[in-house]
Design a protein around this motif. Structure first.
Motif, PDB file in Angstrom:
ATOM      1  N   LEU A   1       7.094  -0.811  13.561  1.00 56.95           N
ATOM      2  CA  LEU A   1       7.441   0.024  12.412  1.00 56.95           C
ATOM      3  C   LEU A   1       8.745  -0.397  11.745  1.00 56.95           C
ATOM      4  O   LEU A   1       9.022   0.020  10.616  1.00 56.95           O
ATOM      5  N   GLN A   2       9.557  -1.216  12.434  1.00 52.73           N
ATOM      6  CA  GLN A   2      10.793  -1.693  11.803  1.00 52.73           C
ATOM      7  C   GLN A   2      10.490  -2.569  10.592  1.00 52.73           C
ATOM      8  O   GLN A   2      11.249  -2.580   9.618  1.00 52.73           O
ATOM      9  N   ALA A   3       9.361  -3.288  10.641  1.00 55.39           N
ATOM     10  CA  ALA A   3       8.982  -4.141   9.518  1.00 55.39           C
ATOM     11  C   ALA A   3       8.440  -3.341   8.347  1.00 55.39           C
ATOM     12  O   ALA A   3       8.294  -3.885   7.244  1.00 55.39           O
ATOM     13  N   CYS A   4       8.144  -2.057   8.585  1.00 59.08           N
ATOM     14  CA  CYS A   4       7.555  -1.219   7.535  1.00 59.08           C
ATOM     15  C   CYS A   4       8.607  -0.400   6.795  1.00 59.08           C
ATOM     16  O   CYS A   4       8.264   0.560   6.100  1.00 59.08           O
ATOM     17  N   ARG A   5       9.867  -0.737   6.966  1.00 63.94           N
ATOM     18  CA  ARG A   5      10.914  -0.008   6.248  1.00 63.94           C
ATOM     19  C   ARG A   5      11.109  -0.549   4.835  1.00 63.94           C
ATOM     20  O   ARG A   5      11.560   0.177   3.951  1.00 63.94           O
ATOM     21  N   SER A   6      10.776  -1.831   4.628  1.00 63.68           N
ATOM     22  CA  SER A   6      11.029  -2.437   3.319  1.00 63.68           C
ATOM     23  C   SER A   6       9.760  -2.880   2.601  1.00 63.68           C
ATOM     24  O   SER A   6       9.758  -2.978   1.377  1.00 63.68           O
ATOM     25  N   PHE A   7       8.670  -3.189   3.351  1.00 67.10           N
ATOM     26  CA  PHE A   7       7.405  -3.647   2.762  1.00 67.10           C
ATOM     27  C   PHE A   7       7.638  -4.826   1.804  1.00 67.10           C
ATOM     28  O   PHE A   7       7.434  -4.742   0.599  1.00 67.10           O
ATOM     29  N   LYS A   8       8.060  -5.950   2.391  1.00 69.45           N
ATOM     30  CA  LYS A   8       8.317  -7.146   1.585  1.00 69.45           C
ATOM     31  C   LYS A   8       7.028  -7.824   1.134  1.00 69.45           C
ATOM     32  O   LYS A   8       6.991  -8.444   0.067  1.00 69.45           O
ATOM     33  N   THR A   9       5.962  -7.724   1.953  1.00 72.89           N
ATOM     34  CA  THR A   9       4.720  -8.431   1.617  1.00 72.89           C
ATOM     35  C   THR A   9       3.854  -7.640   0.652  1.00 72.89           C
ATOM     36  O   THR A   9       3.284  -8.200  -0.286  1.00 72.89           O
ATOM     37  N   PHE A  10       3.747  -6.339   0.872  1.00 75.33           N
ATOM     38  CA  PHE A  10       2.882  -5.497   0.043  1.00 75.33           C
ATOM     39  C   PHE A  10       3.704  -4.323  -0.497  1.00 75.33           C
ATOM     40  O   PHE A  10       3.724  -3.242   0.101  1.00 75.33           O
ATOM     41  N   PRO A  11       4.406  -4.509  -1.601  1.00 73.20           N
ATOM     42  CA  PRO A  11       5.242  -3.422  -2.146  1.00 73.20           C
ATOM     43  C   PRO A  11       4.396  -2.243  -2.594  1.00 73.20           C
ATOM     44  O   PRO A  11       3.339  -2.417  -3.216  1.00 73.20           O
ATOM     45  N   PRO A  12       4.809  -1.035  -2.281  1.00 72.37           N
ATOM     46  CA  PRO A  12       4.009   0.148  -2.636  1.00 72.37           C
ATOM     47  C   PRO A  12       3.953   0.425  -4.131  1.00 72.37           C
ATOM     48  O   PRO A  12       3.114   1.204  -4.586  1.00 72.37           O
ATOM     49  N   GLU A  13       4.824  -0.207  -4.929  1.00 74.51           N
ATOM     50  CA  GLU A  13       4.800   0.044  -6.376  1.00 74.51           C
ATOM     51  C   GLU A  13       3.544  -0.481  -7.050  1.00 74.51           C
ATOM     52  O   GLU A  13       3.216  -0.098  -8.174  1.00 74.51           O
ATOM     53  N   THR A  14       2.814  -1.370  -6.353  1.00 73.81           N
ATOM     54  CA  THR A  14       1.613  -1.976  -6.935  1.00 73.81           C
ATOM     55  C   THR A  14       0.331  -1.282  -6.487  1.00 73.81           C
ATOM     56  O   THR A  14      -0.748  -1.867  -6.595  1.00 73.81           O
ATOM     57  N   ARG A  15       0.435  -0.070  -6.003  1.00 78.62           N
ATOM     58  CA  ARG A  15      -0.760   0.602  -5.470  1.00 78.62           C
ATOM     59  C   ARG A  15      -1.791   0.879  -6.559  1.00 78.62           C
ATOM     60  O   ARG A  15      -1.451   1.291  -7.675  1.00 78.62           O
ATOM     61  N   VAL A  16      -3.054   0.671  -6.177  1.00 76.19           N
ATOM     62  CA  VAL A  16      -4.190   0.969  -7.054  1.00 76.19           C
ATOM     63  C   VAL A  16      -5.245   1.689  -6.216  1.00 76.19           C
ATOM     64  O   VAL A  16      -5.285   1.564  -4.984  1.00 76.19           O
ATOM     65  N   LEU A  17      -6.112   2.420  -6.900  1.00 83.28           N
ATOM     66  CA  LEU A  17      -7.196   3.137  -6.226  1.00 83.28           C
ATOM     67  C   LEU A  17      -8.409   2.223  -6.149  1.00 83.28           C
ATOM     68  O   LEU A  17      -8.867   1.684  -7.158  1.00 83.28           O
ATOM     69  N   THR A  18      -8.925   2.026  -4.962  1.00 83.48           N
ATOM     70  CA  THR A  18     -10.085   1.177  -4.760  1.00 83.48           C
ATOM     71  C   THR A  18     -10.932   1.738  -3.621  1.00 83.48           C
ATOM     72  O   THR A  18     -10.527   2.690  -2.933  1.00 83.48           O
TER      73      THR A  18
ATOM     74  N   HIS B   1     -18.689   3.123   6.473  1.00 79.18           N
ATOM     75  CA  HIS B   1     -18.170   4.288   5.744  1.00 79.18           C
ATOM     76  C   HIS B   1     -17.272   3.802   4.616  1.00 79.18           C
ATOM     77  O   HIS B   1     -16.292   3.092   4.845  1.00 79.18           O
ATOM     78  N   ARG B   2     -17.609   4.193   3.384  1.00 67.26           N
ATOM     79  CA  ARG B   2     -16.815   3.835   2.210  1.00 67.26           C
ATOM     80  C   ARG B   2     -15.884   4.991   1.860  1.00 67.26           C
ATOM     81  O   ARG B   2     -16.315   6.140   1.773  1.00 67.26           O
ATOM     82  N   ALA B   3     -14.620   4.658   1.652  1.00 71.18           N
ATOM     83  CA  ALA B   3     -13.617   5.682   1.350  1.00 71.18           C
ATOM     84  C   ALA B   3     -12.691   5.177   0.259  1.00 71.18           C
ATOM     85  O   ALA B   3     -12.382   3.977   0.177  1.00 71.18           O
ATOM     86  N   HIS B   4     -12.227   6.095  -0.589  1.00 72.35           N
ATOM     87  CA  HIS B   4     -11.241   5.776  -1.619  1.00 72.35           C
ATOM     88  C   HIS B   4      -9.851   5.683  -0.983  1.00 72.35           C
ATOM     89  O   HIS B   4      -9.467   6.555  -0.185  1.00 72.35           O
ATOM     90  N   CYS B   5      -9.099   4.654  -1.357  1.00 70.21           N
ATOM     91  CA  CYS B   5      -7.759   4.449  -0.804  1.00 70.21           C
ATOM     92  C   CYS B   5      -6.825   3.942  -1.900  1.00 70.21           C
ATOM     93  O   CYS B   5      -7.205   3.077  -2.703  1.00 70.21           O
ATOM     94  N   PHE B   6      -5.602   4.463  -1.901  1.00 73.54           N
ATOM     95  CA  PHE B   6      -4.537   3.925  -2.737  1.00 73.54           C
ATOM     96  C   PHE B   6      -3.795   2.878  -1.917  1.00 73.54           C
ATOM     97  O   PHE B   6      -3.034   3.209  -1.003  1.00 73.54           O
ATOM     98  N   ILE B   7      -4.024   1.608  -2.235  1.00 74.44           N
ATOM     99  CA  ILE B   7      -3.426   0.516  -1.466  1.00 74.44           C
ATOM    100  C   ILE B   7      -2.745  -0.452  -2.430  1.00 74.44           C
ATOM    101  O   ILE B   7      -3.092  -0.522  -3.619  1.00 74.44           O
ATOM    102  N   PRO B   8      -1.762  -1.221  -1.952  1.00 70.33           N
ATOM    103  CA  PRO B   8      -1.139  -2.244  -2.799  1.00 70.33           C
ATOM    104  C   PRO B   8      -2.174  -3.230  -3.328  1.00 70.33           C
ATOM    105  O   PRO B   8      -3.181  -3.519  -2.677  1.00 70.33           O
ATOM    106  N   ALA B   9      -1.926  -3.757  -4.516  1.00 71.42           N
ATOM    107  CA  ALA B   9      -2.899  -4.625  -5.176  1.00 71.42           C
ATOM    108  C   ALA B   9      -3.189  -5.877  -4.357  1.00 71.42           C
ATOM    109  O   ALA B   9      -4.318  -6.401  -4.391  1.00 71.42           O
TER     110      ALA B   9
END
Length: 660
Positions: free
Chosen positions: A243-260, A207-215
């Motif tokens: 979920l404690q590691a998901c408070r800051s998103f050091k590895t994949f910052p959400p500011e770099t999201r792209v649609l793919t 199943h192919r789906a559009h997602c806004f994910i970090p680059a």
């Protein structure tokens, strides 16, 4: 298979082994060399199928295993398939293709349930075959299912059902008597039906789906699309600590999201899409209003990003030493040559864009399945390694690609109606029911014939008639009678459609005759020996004996008639007393004529009249139907004793349309 041995296999895990049918007295080193060469050829054979497959938890893997514990040297492996049972059946399909392409090999495949292949053909298995007698008897050989037989009057080939053959003995019998070991055609047909659709089923399950994910995630998934599976599992099985590691998103910052476009399996997509989750405000992930068309893409991307962040938070970046290229591996040259022989590159020119893409996929597969270095890394370490080794992404280029994305797939397959579910259940049951299969067969017939309007109208009328016949309540009563009259043993009741032989003989006429004598029917009255004792003296002469016998016979007949009348009178008095109780009022004396009645009519029917002067005999059929329908109504459409019993008998009734 022994219960203790079954516990060794982990739940949701399948084990598979490929054995040489004949070793011809070869040495251990010769067998190892032969199996190692076959391993390379097998991986090259199945590589085109495995490269496009996304595994739920663990991939298909084969390794050489030396002789140990009475098990000959073989090629084998194990795969944990998790929630996606299709992974297990895809492995069965791979083993079928391998044994067909390499006739010198025979395969065994089991899971924690034992010989799970036999479950698909449970209706056609011989009586002696069960989980306790199937160990080392079921093999895939030359692409077909083989079951080592038991000796019979017509053939002495095989092993007795109380004997567990060793793998060596089983392989010897399979090589010398392949025809005798071939499974029944109905059993083979059931297995082929379960595997029907492969290999086209691989793409159909994606199943192919559009997602806004970090680059960074978009770059990783271009290199390794299969890493979407551990990310979805990490999010699906998250806990508060994750979920404690998901408070800051050091590895994949959400500011770099792209649609793919992200490719999931249907199982992975359902797990991700059905989860209700609100991100932490500190994470930086904000969702647009639900009315926005791209809300689903934002939500899916947010969940997937959480999964990748959880994966990376549990590990550290591996050694910074670069891995040696696969071209340095001595097995790579033989592997790539085997791919060329099998037409993997599809005539693409060497150096072209498509050729380089296929080569990159082959290298990734080689690292995972042939070379053993990547197997030591966890999915999170692989993600960090790819993120570190890939060149820096160009955010502007990725945003330009958003306008050229292919269309995503529809997820309407997630929605299923009650009728669709019923049809799926009927298809899975194999159409064994005499009554319930009528509805499914009529729908299949309607789908196949797309003729003129008049023909469609006729078919619609026929469908309604068949559906009405399928809902006949007479069939419910008849099905219950067949079930009660069927033979049973300590292992359970035999279903009415079972073709098994009866364990012992039973004469219904003798049973009826004995009951008539006991209850005192009109055709045959009670015997005099059951009422009085005969005290004849041995020294009486013959004339006295004859006269005495005549007098005694007349007297016994009179006593028998009086006793019968007294018993009937006693039973009538009991019926009169019971009629005024709740038990008596729960029965109905209505004649059984339910062919045209529906559930609502029977449930609304009132109890027996108390003003009748003469009691009418009970109709067991109508009372059975009333009680069965009342039980179904109390279930409110859920599973319960009544629906399960009717389902096992192949009887399907419509839902109660009267809520009162």
């Amino acid at each position: 298979m022994d219960a203790l041995q079954r516990r060794v296999i982990q739940e949701d895990m399948v084990q598979y082994k490929l054995f040489l049918i004949q070793t011809d007295g070869s040495s251990t080193q010769e067998i190892k060399s032969c199996l190692t060469d076959l391993l390379e050829e097998i991986l090259a054979k199945v590589a085109p199928l495995l490269m496009q497959y996304i595994w739920q938890h663990q991939p298909f893997n084969l390794r050489y295993h030396p002789e140990k514990g009475g098990v000959p040297a073989h090629i084998g492996g194990s795969t944990q398939f998790g929630d996606n049972v299709e992974d297990e059946w895809f492995i069965v399909y791979l083993l079928q293709q391998i044994t067909e392409a390499f006739p010198e090999l025979a395969a065994r495949v089991v899971d924690n349930d034992g010989e799970f292949i036999l479950i698909e053909a449970a209706d056609y298995l011989p009586k002696w075959l069960n989980p306790d007698t199937s160990e080392n008897r079921v093999f895939l050989y030359r692409g077909e299912l083989n079951i080592l037989p038991c000796p019979s009057k017509s053939s002495s080939v095989g092993f007795k059902n109380d004997v567990v053959p060793s793998v060596t003995q089983a392989l010897a019998l399979l090589s010398t008597h392949p025809e005798a070991c071939r499974a029944n055609p109905k059993i083979c047909s059931a297995l082929r039906k379960r595997l029907q659709g492969y290999p086209q089923k691989i793409k159909a399950g994606l199943h192919r789906a559009h997602c806004f994910i970090p680059a960074g995630i978009a770059t990783i998934l271009k290199q390794r699309p299969d890493l979407v599976a551990p990310a979805v599992s990490a999010f699906y099985l998250r806990d508060p600590v994750d979920l404690q590691a998901c408070r800051s998103f050091k590895t994949f910052p959400p500011e770099t999201r792209v649609l793919t476009v992200v490719t999931f399996t249907r199982c992975l997509y359902a797990q991700l899409q059905q989860q209700q989750f609100t991100p932490d405000r500190r994470s930086g992930f904000t969702l647009p209003p639900r009315s926005q068309p791209q809300y689903k893409a934002h939500e899916l991307g947010m969940k997937l990003a959480h999964g990748f962040e959880i994966l990376c938070s549990k590990c550290r970046l591996p050694s910074s030493e670069p891995d040696a290229p696969v071209s340095c591996n001595p097995q790579w040259k033989g592997f790539i040559e085997s791919l060329k022989k099998n037409g993997y590159f599809r005539g693409e020119l060497e150096g072209s864009v498509r050729y380089r893409e296929l080569t990159r996929s082959a290298e990734n597969f080689f690292k995972q399945s042939v070379a053993s270095t990547s197997s030591d890394l966890t999915p999170g370490e692989e993600v960090l390694q790819l993120l570190h080794s890939c060149p820096p992404f160009n955010l502007e280029e990725l945003k330009k690609e958003e306008s050229q994305l292919p269309q995503e797939d529809s997820d309407s397959w997630l929605d299923i109606t009650a009728q669709d579910l019923e049809q799926l259940l009927q298809e899975r049951s194999g159409g064994r029911a005499d009554v319930g299969s009528q509805k499914s067969s009529s729908s299949t017939k309607q789908a196949q014939h797309d003729g003129d309007a008049e023909e469609k109208k006729k078919e619609t009328e026929e469908d309604k008639e068949e559906e009405a016949a399928g809902y006949s309540l007479v069939a419910v009563s008849q099905g219950m009678k067949k079930f009660l009259n069927a033979m049973s043993s300590h292992e359970g009741a035999e279903l009415p459609w079972s073709s098994s032989t009866q364990p012992f003989s039973f004469d219904p006429d003798s049973m009826t005759h004995a009951l008539d004598r006991l209850l005192g029917s009109k055709d045959e009255e009670l015997d005099s020996d059951d009422l009085d004792d005969d005290d004849n003296d041995d020294d009486e002469d013959e004339e006295d004996v004859e006269e005495k016998e005549e007098d005694f016979t007349g007297h016994s007949e009179m006593n028998g008639t009086e006793t019968l009348d007294s018993l009937k009178s006693y039973m009538d008095q009991m019926d009169q007393e019971l009629m005024s109780t709740n038990i008596g009022q729960s029965f109905s004396q209505t004649n059984f004529n339910t062919a045209g009645l529906d559930n609502d009519t029977l449930l609304r029917e009132e109890g027996p009249e108390e003003t009748e002067e003469e009691l009418q005999p009970l109709d067991l059929d109508i009372n059975l139907i009333r009680n069965m329908l009342e039980s179904l109504s109390c279930q409110d459409g859920l599973a319960g004793p009544a629906s399960n019993l009717l389902q096992s008998l192949g009887l399907h009734l419509p839902p109660n349309s009267d809520p009162s």
